[in-house]
Scaffold this motif. Structure first.
Motif, PDB file in Angstrom:
ATOM      1  N   GLN A  23       8.754  22.829  46.987  1.00 60.23           N
ATOM      2  CA  GLN A  23       7.968  22.708  45.501  1.00 60.23           C
ATOM      3  C   GLN A  23       8.276  21.853  44.956  1.00 60.23           C
ATOM      4  N   ARG A  24       8.953  20.645  45.069  1.00 61.06           N
ATOM      5  CA  ARG A  24       8.879  19.554  44.346  1.00 61.06           C
ATOM      6  C   ARG A  24       7.734  18.708  44.797  1.00 61.06           C
ATOM      7  N   ARG A  25       7.543  18.806  46.217  1.00 64.63           N
ATOM      8  CA  ARG A  25       6.331  17.983  46.622  1.00 64.63           C
ATOM      9  C   ARG A  25       4.847  18.714  46.273  1.00 64.63           C
ATOM     10  N   ALA A  26       4.770  19.803  45.951  1.00 68.07           N
ATOM     11  CA  ALA A  26       3.706  20.595  45.726  1.00 68.07           C
ATOM     12  C   ALA A  26       3.354  20.007  44.442  1.00 68.07           C
ATOM     13  N   PHE A  27       4.117  19.947  43.285  1.00 69.04           N
ATOM     14  CA  PHE A  27       4.343  19.581  41.930  1.00 69.04           C
ATOM     15  C   PHE A  27       3.731  18.197  42.029  1.00 69.04           C
ATOM     16  N   ALA A  28       4.159  17.410  42.956  1.00 65.39           N
ATOM     17  CA  ALA A  28       3.699  15.871  43.266  1.00 65.39           C
ATOM     18  C   ALA A  28       2.495  15.530  43.898  1.00 65.39           C
ATOM     19  N   GLY A  29       2.006  16.850  44.610  1.00 66.08           N
ATOM     20  CA  GLY A  29       0.787  16.396  45.354  1.00 66.08           C
ATOM     21  C   GLY A  29       1.014  15.950  46.546  1.00 66.08           C
ATOM     22  N   LEU A  30       2.238  16.247  47.244  1.00 67.87           N
ATOM     23  CA  LEU A  30       2.443  15.731  48.533  1.00 67.87           C
ATOM     24  C   LEU A  30       2.643  16.854  49.520  1.00 67.87           C
ATOM     25  N   ASP A  31       2.206  16.695  50.778  1.00 71.07           N
ATOM     26  CA  ASP A  31       2.544  17.670  51.853  1.00 71.07           C
ATOM     27  C   ASP A  31       3.854  17.350  52.556  1.00 71.07           C
ATOM     28  N   GLN A  32       4.012  17.961  53.585  1.00 68.42           N
ATOM     29  CA  GLN A  32       5.462  17.732  53.924  1.00 68.42           C
ATOM     30  C   GLN A  32       5.559  16.488  54.585  1.00 68.42           C
ATOM     31  N   TYR A  33       4.638  15.814  55.103  1.00 65.80           N
ATOM     32  CA  TYR A  33       4.702  14.504  55.477  1.00 65.80           C
ATOM     33  C   TYR A  33       4.304  13.211  54.602  1.00 65.80           C
ATOM     34  N   ARG A  34       4.472  13.696  53.455  1.00 64.75           N
ATOM     35  CA  ARG A  34       4.083  13.144  51.999  1.00 64.75           C
ATOM     36  C   ARG A  34       2.813  12.402  52.137  1.00 64.75           C
ATOM     37  N   ARG A  35       1.702  12.977  52.587  1.00 64.65           N
ATOM     38  CA  ARG A  35       0.230  12.589  52.367  1.00 64.65           C
ATOM     39  C   ARG A  35      -0.053  13.311  50.941  1.00 64.65           C
ATOM     40  N   ALA A  36      -0.986  12.488  50.311  1.00 67.33           N
ATOM     41  CA  ALA A  36      -1.675  12.894  49.242  1.00 67.33           C
ATOM     42  C   ALA A  36      -2.380  14.343  49.270  1.00 67.33           C
ATOM     43  N   VAL A  37      -2.117  15.566  48.701  1.00 64.46           N
ATOM     44  CA  VAL A  37      -2.744  16.855  48.748  1.00 64.46           C
ATOM     45  C   VAL A  37      -3.163  17.258  47.284  1.00 64.46           C
ATOM     46  N   LYS A  38      -3.758  18.253  46.933  1.00 68.56           N
ATOM     47  CA  LYS A  38      -3.801  18.945  45.770  1.00 68.56           C
ATOM     48  C   LYS A  38      -2.775  19.221  45.173  1.00 68.56           C
ATOM     49  N   VAL A  39      -2.483  18.947  43.865  1.00 69.02           N
ATOM     50  CA  VAL A  39      -1.219  19.299  43.224  1.00 69.02           C
ATOM     51  C   VAL A  39      -1.214  20.806  43.033  1.00 69.02           C
ATOM     52  N   ARG A  40       0.078  21.724  43.420  1.00 71.99           N
ATOM     53  CA  ARG A  40       0.079  23.486  43.335  1.00 71.99           C
ATOM     54  C   ARG A  40       1.347  23.659  42.799  1.00 71.99           C
ATOM     55  N   GLY A  41       1.414  24.672  42.283  1.00 73.64           N
ATOM     56  CA  GLY A  41       2.767  25.320  41.681  1.00 73.64           C
ATOM     57  C   GLY A  41       3.085  24.999  40.208  1.00 73.64           C
ATOM     58  N   VAL A  42       2.249  24.472  39.473  1.00 77.72           N
ATOM     59  CA  VAL A  42       2.651  23.973  38.117  1.00 77.72           C
ATOM     60  C   VAL A  42       2.879  25.028  37.204  1.00 77.72           C
ATOM     61  N   PRO A  43       2.120  26.475  37.201  1.00 80.47           N
ATOM     62  CA  PRO A  43       2.109  27.380  36.487  1.00 80.47           C
ATOM     63  C   PRO A  43       3.766  28.041  36.540  1.00 80.47           C
ATOM     64  N   GLU A  44       3.994  28.221  37.948  1.00 83.90           N
ATOM     65  CA  GLU A  44       5.301  28.656  38.469  1.00 83.90           C
ATOM     66  C   GLU A  44       6.396  27.997  37.942  1.00 83.90           C
ATOM     67  N   LEU A  45       6.545  26.595  37.950  1.00 88.47           N
ATOM     68  CA  LEU A  45       7.461  25.483  37.763  1.00 88.47           C
ATOM     69  C   LEU A  45       7.482  25.761  36.234  1.00 88.47           C
ATOM     70  N   ALA A  46       6.269  26.003  35.410  1.00 90.37           N
ATOM     71  CA  ALA A  46       6.388  26.162  33.942  1.00 90.37           C
ATOM     72  C   ALA A  46       7.102  27.249  33.432  1.00 90.37           C
ATOM     73  N   ALA A  47       6.921  28.313  34.374  1.00 88.40           N
ATOM     74  CA  ALA A  47       7.490  29.633  33.869  1.00 88.40           C
ATOM     75  C   ALA A  47       8.888  29.462  34.281  1.00 88.40           C
ATOM     76  N   LYS A  48       9.390  28.796  35.170  1.00 84.26           N
ATOM     77  CA  LYS A  48      10.791  28.688  35.619  1.00 84.26           C
ATOM     78  C   LYS A  48      11.331  27.851  34.541  1.00 84.26           C
ATOM     79  N   ILE A  49      10.867  26.750  33.976  1.00 86.94           N
ATOM     80  CA  ILE A  49      11.448  25.855  33.040  1.00 86.94           C
ATOM     81  C   ILE A  49      11.537  26.734  31.631  1.00 86.94           C
ATOM     82  N   ALA A  50      10.549  27.692  31.504  1.00 86.16           N
ATOM     83  CA  ALA A  50      10.643  28.381  30.163  1.00 86.16           C
ATOM     84  C   ALA A  50      11.655  29.503  30.302  1.00 86.16           C
ATOM     85  N   GLU A  51      11.999  29.897  31.290  1.00 89.14           N
ATOM     86  CA  GLU A  51      12.987  30.961  31.544  1.00 89.14           C
ATOM     87  C   GLU A  51      14.446  30.365  31.121  1.00 89.14           C
TER      88      GLU A  51
END
Length: 145
Positions: A23-51
């Motif tokens: 989840q941390r890597r997805a939010f940072a736009g990294l894949d499992q090999y630390r290569r740059a990818v599209k940022v994912r999971g921001v709405p889910e992280l925002a909901a978790k923080i809001a909770e």
């Protein structure tokens, strides 16, 4: 003694610290090999923080909101965090990652506190009160969110 601002910053820092590595890597736009990818999971992280703000009544001016109503603002704030800082939270050096998460928590909390006012609720869940929604409305009236 902690100020309410400190409590909010700490709550956000804890949310960021307990993220699963993927989840941390997805939010940072990294894949499992630390290569740059599209940022994912921001709405889910925002909901978790809001909770984390369930024990608070959130005031937007004189309008009172419940915590899910601030998730879109949190998502907007998360998108505004520089990608380098997000990637710093994924660093293999634990201290650098911790420092980056703390800076992100301070950024997010300063944005939230700049827009909203938070007030502790006495009854924070159904286990504390038979009809939580009624207790909330009795104290604050009809709400949005």
């Amino acid at each position: 003694m902690q100020t309410p601002e400190d409590e909010i910053t700490i709550a956000i820092a804890v949310d960021l610290a307990v993220l699963k590595p993927h989840q941390r890597r997805a939010f940072a736009g990294l894949d499992q090999y630390r290569r740059a990818v599209k940022v994912r999971g921001v709405p889910e992280l925002a909901a978790k923080i809001a909770e984390s703000f369930a024990p608070y009544a959130v005031f937007d001016g004189d309008q009172v909101l419940r915590y899910p109503a601030i998730a879109p603002f949190i998502a907007q704030t998360l998108y505004a965090i520089p990608i380098e800082l997000r990637r710093g939270a994924c660093d293999s050096d634990r201290q650098k990652a911790c420092d980056a998460r703390e800076r992100m928590a301070r950024l997010i909390s300063s944005q939230l506190l700049g827009r909203y006012r938070f007030e502790h609720l006495r009854h924070v869940g159904a286990s504390c009160h038979a009809n939580w929604d009624a207790a909330f409305e009795a104290r604050f009236g009809k709400t949005s969110g």
